[in-house]
Design an enzyme around this catalytic site. Sequence first.
Site, mmCIF file in Angstrom:
data_model
loop_
_atom_site.group_PDB
_atom_site.id
_atom_site.type_symbol
_atom_site.label_atom_id
_atom_site.label_comp_id
_atom_site.label_asym_id
_atom_site.label_seq_id
_atom_site.Cartn_x
_atom_site.Cartn_y
_atom_site.Cartn_z
ATOM 1 N N ARG A 36 0.856 -1.210 0.000
ATOM 2 C CA ARG A 36 0.000 0.000 0.000
ATOM 3 C C ARG A 36 0.883 1.248 0.000
ATOM 4 N NH1 ARG A 36 -1.707 1.757 4.544
ATOM 5 N NH2 ARG A 36 -2.359 -0.248 5.385
ATOM 6 N N TYR A 38 -16.071 15.984 -16.571
ATOM 7 C CA TYR A 38 -16.599 14.612 -16.587
ATOM 8 C C TYR A 38 -17.674 14.478 -15.491
ATOM 9 C CZ TYR A 38 -16.842 9.660 -15.456
ATOM 10 O OH TYR A 38 -17.299 8.407 -15.155
ATOM 11 N N ASP A 98 -6.794 18.263 -15.316
ATOM 12 C CA ASP A 98 -7.115 16.903 -15.763
ATOM 13 C C ASP A 98 -6.703 16.823 -17.230
ATOM 14 O OD1 ASP A 98 -8.338 14.638 -16.804
ATOM 15 O OD2 ASP A 98 -10.090 14.786 -15.498
HETATM 16 O O1 P1T Z 1 -13.130 6.336 -14.726
HETATM 17 P P1 P1T Z 1 -11.938 6.833 -13.941
HETATM 18 O O2 P1T Z 1 -10.666 6.152 -14.288
HETATM 19 O O3 P1T Z 1 -12.194 6.881 -12.470
HETATM 20 O O4 P1T Z 1 -11.689 8.349 -14.414
HETATM 21 C C1 P1T Z 1 -12.620 9.390 -14.205
HETATM 22 C C2 P1T Z 1 -12.443 10.466 -15.242
HETATM 23 C C3 P1T Z 1 -11.749 11.615 -14.903
HETATM 24 N N1 P1T Z 1 -11.539 12.603 -15.807
HETATM 25 C C4 P1T Z 1 -11.983 12.495 -17.073
HETATM 26 C C5 P1T Z 1 -11.734 13.615 -18.028
HETATM 27 C C6 P1T Z 1 -12.679 11.356 -17.480
HETATM 28 O O5 P1T Z 1 -13.091 11.291 -18.752
HETATM 29 C C7 P1T Z 1 -12.928 10.309 -16.546
HETATM 30 C C8 P1T Z 1 -13.706 9.103 -16.914
HETATM 31 N N2 P1T Z 1 -14.496 9.270 -18.052
HETATM 32 C C9 P1T Z 1 -15.334 8.347 -18.604
HETATM 33 C C10 P1T Z 1 -15.518 7.123 -18.117
HETATM 34 C C11 P1T Z 1 -16.037 8.805 -19.836
HETATM 35 O O6 P1T Z 1 -16.534 7.967 -20.612
HETATM 36 O O7 P1T Z 1 -16.087 10.013 -20.050
#
Ligand code: P1T
Length: 385
Positions: A50, A102, A174
Amino acid sequence: MKNQVKFNTQVIHGGQQHDPTTGAVMPPIYHTSTFAQSSPGVHTGYEYSRADNPTRTALEHALESIENGARGLAFSSGLAAIDCVMRLLKTGDEVIAMDDLYGGTYRLFTRFYQEIGIKFHFIDINDTDLFLSKINANTRLVWIETPTNPLMKLANIEAIAKITKQHNILFAVDNTFATPYIQKPLDLGADIVMHSATKYLGGHSDVIAGALVIKDEELGAKLHFTQFATGATLGPQECFLVLRGIKTLHLRVQRHCENGIKVAEFLENHPLIDKVYYPGLPSHPQYELAQKQMKDKFGGMVSFTFKSKAKEDAIKFLEKLQIFTLAESLGGVESLANHPALMTHASIPADKRAEIGITDDMVRLSVGVEDIEDLLADVQQSLEG
Ligand code: P1T
């Protein structure tokens, strides 16, 4: 090896070394939860997975190299990575975020952090006066996506960084949609880069993973401690997969960009289509910024709406696709299609979606690396068939 080589070399070699015990060229998958100590507290640098695991370390060094940061951290999902940054905040703190994010990020911000007393301003961050008017003594963090999901809006990273630095506010980007092949936010002044590594970094739709890369070593150590203390780390198998994905990032994203612009142009010229959202089109309101910030590489994400404005047309289109798969997610080698309002952004209330322009006739494509003729034919038969 960090900065002295160029990007295509960095993705393959950056931060990597042959396995010291066997010479293995690719990092072994260290499937172990714990590490032997010769005397209490005396160990090789690894104690418990961890805290750190050698396969994760290999991935984290690769992340540092490609995003040009001091510290990389690999998480069990993109949202876990965002959550780790949010844990820096306390009740009463304020966050300025872009108005298009997102859906899951918006949900985390509003359903968890807003509820414990953190205040969010979701704004058009390109409106500098509005942005400045939201800054006060409690402002701790600015959070942006550029391009945004799904409206493909851009934010000027360099301009925002100037303001956040002046006011001593953390600035996180992001970078999931662009990837460091296209833009490197830390070089433009951001403090933290975040990735849903599930997408382009992994690149093959076979892993859920997240990443942070931090410019400053001290802040990196603080976030590593938070991750260690809260536990959302990425397992060694997944670390290996993301690391393998990174080694072809430049090749894949180059093709995503080539195919992306062709699909965007095809849609823009199609009589049934109303708006196409793609930063590489001269019709994009921030085309000039895109050319500069994204260095003429605009990625594989394309959103569009129908002249009819009919949700049924979007759904019919999505049901007819044969090569594009109707599924959430993006950034894999295969092309995917998504209906943001019903799928990835359903967690944003309908009135908010309407306010920012995520309409029910909007389709989002993740253009893959297949032959472009086949992709265009698929889009055409789904529109016209
Ligand atoms: O799904 P995850 O790995 O937890 O990531 C979240 C996330 C964060 N930031 C952006 C810009 C993202 O597009 C996403 C996840 N997005 C999708 C699953 C989608 O289809 O838009």
